[in-house]
Design a protein around this motif. Structure first.
Motif, short mmCIF file in Angstrom:
data_model
loop_
_atom_site.label_atom_id
_atom_site.label_comp_id
_atom_site.label_asym_id
_atom_site.label_seq_id
_atom_site.Cartn_x
_atom_site.Cartn_y
_atom_site.Cartn_z
N SER A 64 64.00 41.37 34.48
CA SER A 64 65.35 40.79 34.44
C SER A 64 65.21 39.34 34.02
CB SER A 64 66.03 40.90 35.81
OG SER A 64 65.41 40.02 36.74
N ASP A 65 66.33 38.64 33.92
CA ASP A 65 66.28 37.22 33.56
C ASP A 65 65.54 36.40 34.60
OD1 ASP A 65 67.71 37.65 31.24
OD2 ASP A 65 69.65 37.11 32.12
N VAL A 84 60.70 34.37 38.47
CA VAL A 84 60.25 33.61 37.32
C VAL A 84 60.46 32.11 37.51
CG1 VAL A 84 60.62 33.25 34.84
CG2 VAL A 84 60.65 35.56 35.79
N GLU A 85 61.61 31.71 38.02
CA GLU A 85 61.95 30.29 38.12
C GLU A 85 60.94 29.49 38.94
OE1 GLU A 85 65.48 27.58 39.98
OE2 GLU A 85 66.08 29.33 38.80
N GLY A 87 57.91 30.87 40.17
CA GLY A 87 56.55 31.38 40.05
C GLY A 87 56.02 32.09 41.28
N ASN A 88 56.87 32.34 42.28
CA ASN A 88 56.41 33.03 43.48
C ASN A 88 56.15 34.50 43.18
OD1 ASN A 88 56.40 30.90 45.29
ND2 ASN A 88 58.54 31.19 45.84
N ARG A 89 55.04 34.99 43.70
CA ARG A 89 54.68 36.40 43.55
C ARG A 89 54.52 37.00 44.93
NH1 ARG A 89 50.47 36.42 38.46
NH2 ARG A 89 52.07 36.10 36.89
N HIS A 90 55.13 38.17 45.10
CA HIS A 90 55.13 38.85 46.39
C HIS A 90 54.32 40.13 46.22
CE1 HIS A 90 58.26 35.98 47.42
NE2 HIS A 90 58.76 36.24 46.23
N PRO A 91 53.11 40.17 46.78
CA PRO A 91 52.21 41.30 46.52
C PRO A 91 52.62 42.59 47.22
CG PRO A 91 51.22 39.86 48.13
CD PRO A 91 52.48 39.18 47.67
N SER A 92 52.27 43.68 46.59
CA SER A 92 52.50 45.00 47.15
C SER A 92 51.65 45.19 48.40
CB SER A 92 52.12 46.06 46.11
OG SER A 92 52.16 47.34 46.67
N PHE A 134 68.58 35.19 45.28
CA PHE A 134 67.61 35.11 44.19
C PHE A 134 68.22 34.77 42.83
CE2 PHE A 134 65.26 37.92 47.13
CZ PHE A 134 64.17 37.10 47.31
N ALA A 135 69.44 35.14 42.57
CA ALA A 135 70.07 34.92 41.27
C ALA A 135 71.53 34.57 41.44
CB ALA A 135 69.90 36.15 40.40
#
Length: 141
Positions: A64-65, A84-85, A87-92, A134-135
């Motif tokens: 998504s955007d 994206v904004e 850069g946070n990544r939430h692992p499986s 989030f958006a």
């Protein structure tokens, strides 16, 4: 408080993951994209911000955007959901074996869960609440 280092891997073992987890917690997302990507809800693990690292053939897909999804370039295992904004990544959760003490603390798009409910007293955010978090610009449409 110093967290525990956790290590995990994808299904084929080509991608390895490391992170620091100070406050063990899980989150679930029932949005259409997470369900399409994983065939169910996406379960992420709460880790210390900026502590996640990967080695191996990590691929990303901009879903998504405002979000992207990471997966193993060899076996296709879901690795993370990322915003994206910031850069946070939430692992499986499925990457890591030593996460049994992580309680479910939050559900996103709880009102979109298809015919099942997760038990517990954790926070359950509706689609509207999740989008606002989030958006927020998409919530205006």
């Amino acid at each position: 408080m110093s967290g525990a280092q956790i290590e995990g891997q994808c299904l084929c073992g080509e991608v390895t993951a490391r992170a620091i987890m100070s406050k063990p917690m899980m989150r679930a997302c029932h949005c259409d994209m997470c369900r399409q990507h994983t065939s169910s809800m996406f379960m992420s693990l709460g880790i210390d911000k900026g502590s996640l690292s990967f080695d191996g053939p990590v691929k990303t897909y901009r879903s998504s955007d405002w979000a992207e999804r990471g997966f193993c370039g060899t076996c296709g295992s879901t690795l993370f959901y990322g915003t994206v904004e910031d850069g946070n990544r939430h692992p499986s959760v499925g990457l890591f074996k030593d996460t049994a003490d992580a309680d479910l603390k939050l559900e996103f798009f709880a009102d979109a869960a298809p015919g099942y409910a997760l038990v517990g007293t954790h926070r359950k955010m509706t689609a509207k609440e999740t989008i606002a978090l989030f958006a927020p610009e998409e919530g205006d449409n």
